[in-house]
Design a protein around this motif. Structure first.
Motif, PDB file in Angstrom:
ATOM      1  N   ASP A   1      44.085  44.498  39.377  1.00 24.27           N
ATOM      2  CA  ASP A   1      44.201  43.786  40.652  1.00 24.27           C
ATOM      3  C   ASP A   1      45.166  42.622  40.506  1.00 24.27           C
ATOM      4  O   ASP A   1      46.030  42.390  41.367  1.00 24.27           O
ATOM      5  CB  ASP A   1      42.833  43.254  41.122  1.00 24.27           C
ATOM      6  CG  ASP A   1      42.029  44.330  41.839  1.00 24.27           C
ATOM      7  OD1 ASP A   1      42.357  45.517  41.651  1.00 24.27           O
ATOM      8  OD2 ASP A   1      41.093  43.984  42.584  1.00 24.27           O
TER       9      ASP A   1
ATOM     10  N   PHE B   1      36.739  36.270  47.621  1.00 26.75           N
ATOM     11  CA  PHE B   1      35.868  37.436  47.449  1.00 26.75           C
ATOM     12  C   PHE B   1      34.591  36.962  46.758  1.00 26.75           C
ATOM     13  O   PHE B   1      34.651  36.034  45.948  1.00 26.75           O
ATOM     14  CB  PHE B   1      36.551  38.493  46.581  1.00 26.75           C
ATOM     15  CG  PHE B   1      37.691  39.197  47.274  1.00 26.75           C
ATOM     16  CD1 PHE B   1      37.491  40.427  47.888  1.00 26.75           C
ATOM     17  CD2 PHE B   1      38.954  38.630  47.329  1.00 26.75           C
ATOM     18  CE1 PHE B   1      38.534  41.073  48.539  1.00 26.75           C
ATOM     19  CE2 PHE B   1      40.008  39.260  47.981  1.00 26.75           C
ATOM     20  CZ  PHE B   1      39.798  40.495  48.586  1.00 26.75           C
ATOM     21  N   ASN B   2      33.459  37.585  47.058  1.00 21.36           N
ATOM     22  CA  ASN B   2      32.225  37.154  46.394  1.00 21.36           C
ATOM     23  C   ASN B   2      32.092  37.798  45.014  1.00 21.36           C
ATOM     24  O   ASN B   2      32.964  38.566  44.595  1.00 21.36           O
ATOM     25  CB  ASN B   2      30.994  37.408  47.276  1.00 21.36           C
ATOM     26  CG  ASN B   2      30.701  38.893  47.447  1.00 21.36           C
ATOM     27  OD1 ASN B   2      31.164  39.715  46.673  1.00 21.36           O
ATOM     28  ND2 ASN B   2      29.932  39.224  48.467  1.00 21.36           N
ATOM     29  N   GLU B   3      30.995  37.504  44.341  1.00 20.99           N
ATOM     30  CA  GLU B   3      30.840  37.982  42.967  1.00 20.99           C
ATOM     31  C   GLU B   3      30.899  39.500  42.834  1.00 20.99           C
ATOM     32  O   GLU B   3      31.351  40.045  41.842  1.00 20.99           O
ATOM     33  CB  GLU B   3      29.505  37.502  42.409  1.00 20.99           C
ATOM     34  CG  GLU B   3      29.692  36.432  41.369  1.00 20.99           C
ATOM     35  CD  GLU B   3      28.644  35.359  41.473  1.00 20.99           C
ATOM     36  OE1 GLU B   3      27.463  35.708  41.300  1.00 20.99           O
ATOM     37  OE2 GLU B   3      29.017  34.209  41.745  1.00 20.99           O
ATOM     38  N   ASN B   4      30.432  40.201  43.904  1.00 21.04           N
ATOM     39  CA  ASN B   4      30.454  41.669  43.850  1.00 21.04           C
ATOM     40  C   ASN B   4      31.809  42.235  44.249  1.00 21.04           C
ATOM     41  O   ASN B   4      31.966  43.447  44.401  1.00 21.04           O
ATOM     42  CB  ASN B   4      29.398  42.254  44.790  1.00 21.04           C
ATOM     43  CG  ASN B   4      28.039  41.700  44.497  1.00 21.04           C
ATOM     44  OD1 ASN B   4      27.725  41.456  43.332  1.00 21.04           O
ATOM     45  ND2 ASN B   4      27.246  41.468  45.535  1.00 21.04           N
ATOM     46  N   GLY B   5      32.757  41.343  44.491  1.00 21.15           N
ATOM     47  CA  GLY B   5      34.092  41.807  44.846  1.00 21.15           C
ATOM     48  C   GLY B   5      34.250  42.106  46.331  1.00 21.15           C
ATOM     49  O   GLY B   5      35.226  42.732  46.739  1.00 21.15           O
ATOM     50  N   GLU B   6      33.262  41.692  47.154  1.00 20.98           N
ATOM     51  CA  GLU B   6      33.397  41.930  48.597  1.00 20.98           C
ATOM     52  C   GLU B   6      34.068  40.735  49.247  1.00 20.98           C
ATOM     53  O   GLU B   6      33.830  39.588  48.860  1.00 20.98           O
ATOM     54  CB  GLU B   6      32.012  42.115  49.243  1.00 20.98           C
ATOM     55  CG  GLU B   6      31.333  43.386  48.843  1.00 20.98           C
ATOM     56  CD  GLU B   6      29.811  43.235  48.798  1.00 20.98           C
ATOM     57  OE1 GLU B   6      29.299  42.138  49.134  1.00 20.98           O
ATOM     58  OE2 GLU B   6      29.164  44.206  48.403  1.00 20.98           O
TER      59      GLU B   6
ATOM     60  N   TYR C   1      45.986  40.016  48.529  1.00 24.05           N
ATOM     61  CA  TYR C   1      45.015  39.601  47.518  1.00 24.05           C
ATOM     62  C   TYR C   1      44.372  38.264  47.837  1.00 24.05           C
ATOM     63  O   TYR C   1      44.798  37.537  48.726  1.00 24.05           O
ATOM     64  CB  TYR C   1      45.677  39.515  46.135  1.00 24.05           C
ATOM     65  CG  TYR C   1      46.638  38.339  45.983  1.00 24.05           C
ATOM     66  CD1 TYR C   1      47.949  38.429  46.417  1.00 24.05           C
ATOM     67  CD2 TYR C   1      46.225  37.122  45.416  1.00 24.05           C
ATOM     68  CE1 TYR C   1      48.828  37.362  46.293  1.00 24.05           C
ATOM     69  CE2 TYR C   1      47.098  36.051  45.283  1.00 24.05           C
ATOM     70  CZ  TYR C   1      48.403  36.175  45.724  1.00 24.05           C
ATOM     71  OH  TYR C   1      49.264  35.117  45.617  1.00 24.05           O
TER      72      TYR C   1
ATOM     73  N   LYS D   1      38.083  35.552  43.440  1.00 21.08           N
ATOM     74  CA  LYS D   1      36.679  35.151  43.417  1.00 21.08           C
ATOM     75  C   LYS D   1      36.633  33.657  43.126  1.00 21.08           C
ATOM     76  O   LYS D   1      37.649  33.053  42.768  1.00 21.08           O
ATOM     77  CB  LYS D   1      35.945  35.913  42.310  1.00 21.08           C
ATOM     78  CG  LYS D   1      35.901  37.405  42.531  1.00 21.08           C
ATOM     79  CD  LYS D   1      35.062  38.043  41.441  1.00 21.08           C
ATOM     80  CE  LYS D   1      35.176  39.542  41.486  1.00 21.08           C
ATOM     81  NZ  LYS D   1      34.494  40.191  40.364  1.00 21.08           N
TER      82      LYS D   1
ATOM     83  N   THR E   1      39.242  34.832  39.428  1.00 18.34           N
ATOM     84  CA  THR E   1      39.657  36.217  39.158  1.00 18.34           C
ATOM     85  C   THR E   1      40.319  36.806  40.404  1.00 18.34           C
ATOM     86  O   THR E   1      39.713  36.843  41.478  1.00 18.34           O
ATOM     87  CB  THR E   1      38.430  37.109  38.813  1.00 18.34           C
ATOM     88  OG1 THR E   1      37.624  36.407  37.887  1.00 18.34           O
ATOM     89  CG2 THR E   1      38.860  38.448  38.267  1.00 18.34           C
TER      90      THR E   1
ATOM     91  N   LYS F   1      41.620  39.397  43.090  1.00 21.38           N
ATOM     92  CA  LYS F   1      41.071  40.647  43.632  1.00 21.38           C
ATOM     93  C   LYS F   1      41.972  41.065  44.788  1.00 21.38           C
ATOM     94  O   LYS F   1      42.399  40.222  45.574  1.00 21.38           O
ATOM     95  CB  LYS F   1      39.636  40.324  44.108  1.00 21.38           C
ATOM     96  CG  LYS F   1      38.914  41.413  44.779  1.00 21.38           C
ATOM     97  CD  LYS F   1      38.044  42.191  43.790  1.00 21.38           C
ATOM     98  CE  LYS F   1      37.435  43.418  44.419  1.00 21.38           C
ATOM     99  NZ  LYS F   1      38.294  44.503  44.772  1.00 21.38           N
TER     100      LYS F   1
END
Ligand code: ASP
Length: 439
Positions: A108, A139-144, A170, A173, A177, A179
């Motif tokens: 990513d 984005f949240n911890e779950n990548g959403e 893009y 998080k 990170t 994403k």
């Protein structure tokens, strides 16, 4: 007035294209917030920078040498910088990228550099401020995607800015990170920015002059769509009309901001307006036709199933347990049919068949493969008598056998199931009756 303008990859593939974009932005001083994609294809045989980045990173991750691939990417940007005669060096940026690739910073991160670097060039070219999307799209911890935090961050950052460039595709998080959205996701970024700055219009500049009533690979020179509602677009996009990322309407829809699809290579064209609602009468009864091949129908028969409470739930439970989503479920007194994506269903079919037998105890189950679904969409169909009749007589005249009909209660669309082999003929027949013969 405030306009957010997003430019797609082909609009930014070369210095020549950048210049066109520069003209478009300078032609209207309301175009203040710019969202660029990564450089796309310069011609049909070219490779998108995003794809080059994925490829390059694959090598890095496998521990192989990726210098040559990274050099080729750098050359793409250098060509643009030189062509625009900018005093800008990406030397340090590429050093960082090389280091991060070696440290396996993730695909990513790799892909996002396409937009990031193009954003830096765009900001330098326009003299606008650069805002790294990693700082304002969350984005949240779950990548959403976290719409509300993003809106807050973005709004705080952009509200008092005169003009800015925010790279598409893009975000990050909370821990930094990087994403990305799914492919084509810069369309979503543009929409997020438009919502955050409360723009009056979200202009999405691409290489076509908006949506067409039907796919030009099937219909010769189809008519353009001048105005379409969000809802109509959802139906068409879901069925394959692919000018705009299907999630791009969600952020602007909350604020009722219209999207205007425009053509960088033909800026004089009005393009397509995507709006919440309109009193403008559509030119034709139908707004658009789209469709997809590759569906399967699972026909289930059981005498008097319609009076058996819970029968439908049991059948659908089997699909749910197998992780298969269904598209349509037309039903009769003794029959129920489930339309599913063939590729998703194929490997699990026997499990599903035995599951249905076990749970719902039907008389027979029959699977029919190689079907296509066609959506005929249009706000003009509402309360209009005879639309369905015209569709089916046109199909009958073209010798197309209709396998399934589904009209939602919104009267916004009619879904028709036909054999894959009849797909093109059916679309042509529907287009001709509603558009060609009405011209
Ligand atoms: N560059 C990304 C892609 O090729 C995102 C975008 O262009 O919207 O998918």
């Amino acid at each position: 007035m405030r306009k957010v303008v997003k430019f797609g990859g082909s609009s930014l593939a070369s210095a020549e294209q950048f210049k066109k974009v520069g003209h478009i932005i300078h032609a209207d001083e309301e175009r203040k917030f710019v969202v660029p994609s990564a450089p796309g294809k310069r011609d049909a045989d070219d490779t998108k920078v995003t794809d080059m980045l994925y490829e390059c990173y694959d090598l890095a991750e496998a521990g192989k040498d990726f210098k040559e691939q990274l050099r080729a990417i750098r050359a793409r940007y250098q060509e643009i910088i030189d062509g625009l005669a900018l005093q800008l060096s990406l030397e340090n940026e590429f050093k960082t990228i090389e280091k991060n690739f070696k440290e396996k910073s993730g695909s990513d991160y790799a892909a996002s550099r396409g937009e990031y670097l193009n954003g830096i060039i765009m900001a330098a070219y326009l003299g606008f401020e650069f805002v790294d999307a990693a700082e304002v799209i969350r984005f949240n911890e779950n990548g959403e995607f976290d719409a509300e935090t993003t809106n807050k961050l973005m709004r705080e950052r952009l509200t008092h800015m005169e003009a800015a460039v925010i790279p598409g595709f893009y975000g990050a998080k909370e821990d930094g990170t990087v994403k990305t959205f799914s492919r084509g996701g810069s369309d979503i970024t543009g929409s997020i920015v438009a919502r955050a700055v409360k723009a009056d219009v979200y202009e999405n500049w691409t290489d076509v002059s908006g949506f067409l009533v039907a796919d030009p690979r099937i219909i010769y020179k189809p008519e353009p769509i001048s105005t379409i509602t969000y809802k109509e677009l959802r139906e068409l996009a879901y069925m394959g009309a692919s000018v705009l990322h299907e999630d791009a309407i969600f952020p602007v829809r909350r604020e009722g901001i219209p999207i205007n699809i425009r053509n960088t290579n033909a800026p004089e064209d009005e393009g397509t307006w995507i709006v919440e609602s309109t009193c403008q009468k559509p030119k034709y009864v139908i707004t658009g036709i789209a469709g997809k091949k590759g569906f399967c129908a699972v026909n289930i028969e059981k005498d008097s199933m319609n009076s058996e409470v819970g029968f439908g739930r049991k059948v659908l439970q089997v699909f749910e347990d197998s992780g298969i989503s269904f598209e349509h479920v037309p039903s009769g007194i003794d029959t129920m049919t489930i339309f599913v994506h063939q590729d998703e269903f194929m490997h699990k079919e026997q499990k599903v068949v035995s599951g249905i037998h076990r749970l719902a105890d039907p008389d027979t189950i029959e699977i029919e493969a190689d079907l296509a679904l066609i959506a005929v969409v249009g706000r003009g169909m509402k309360s209009m008598r005879g639309t369905a009749g015209r569709i089916f007589s046109a199909l009958a005249h073209s010798n197309v056998n209709v396998k399934m009909i589904d009209q939602g209660s919104s009267e916004l669309n009619i879904i028709i199931g036909v054999a894959n082999a009849d797909f093109e003929t059916a679309i042509k027949a529907i287009y001709d009756i509603f558009v060609l013969y009405q011209l």
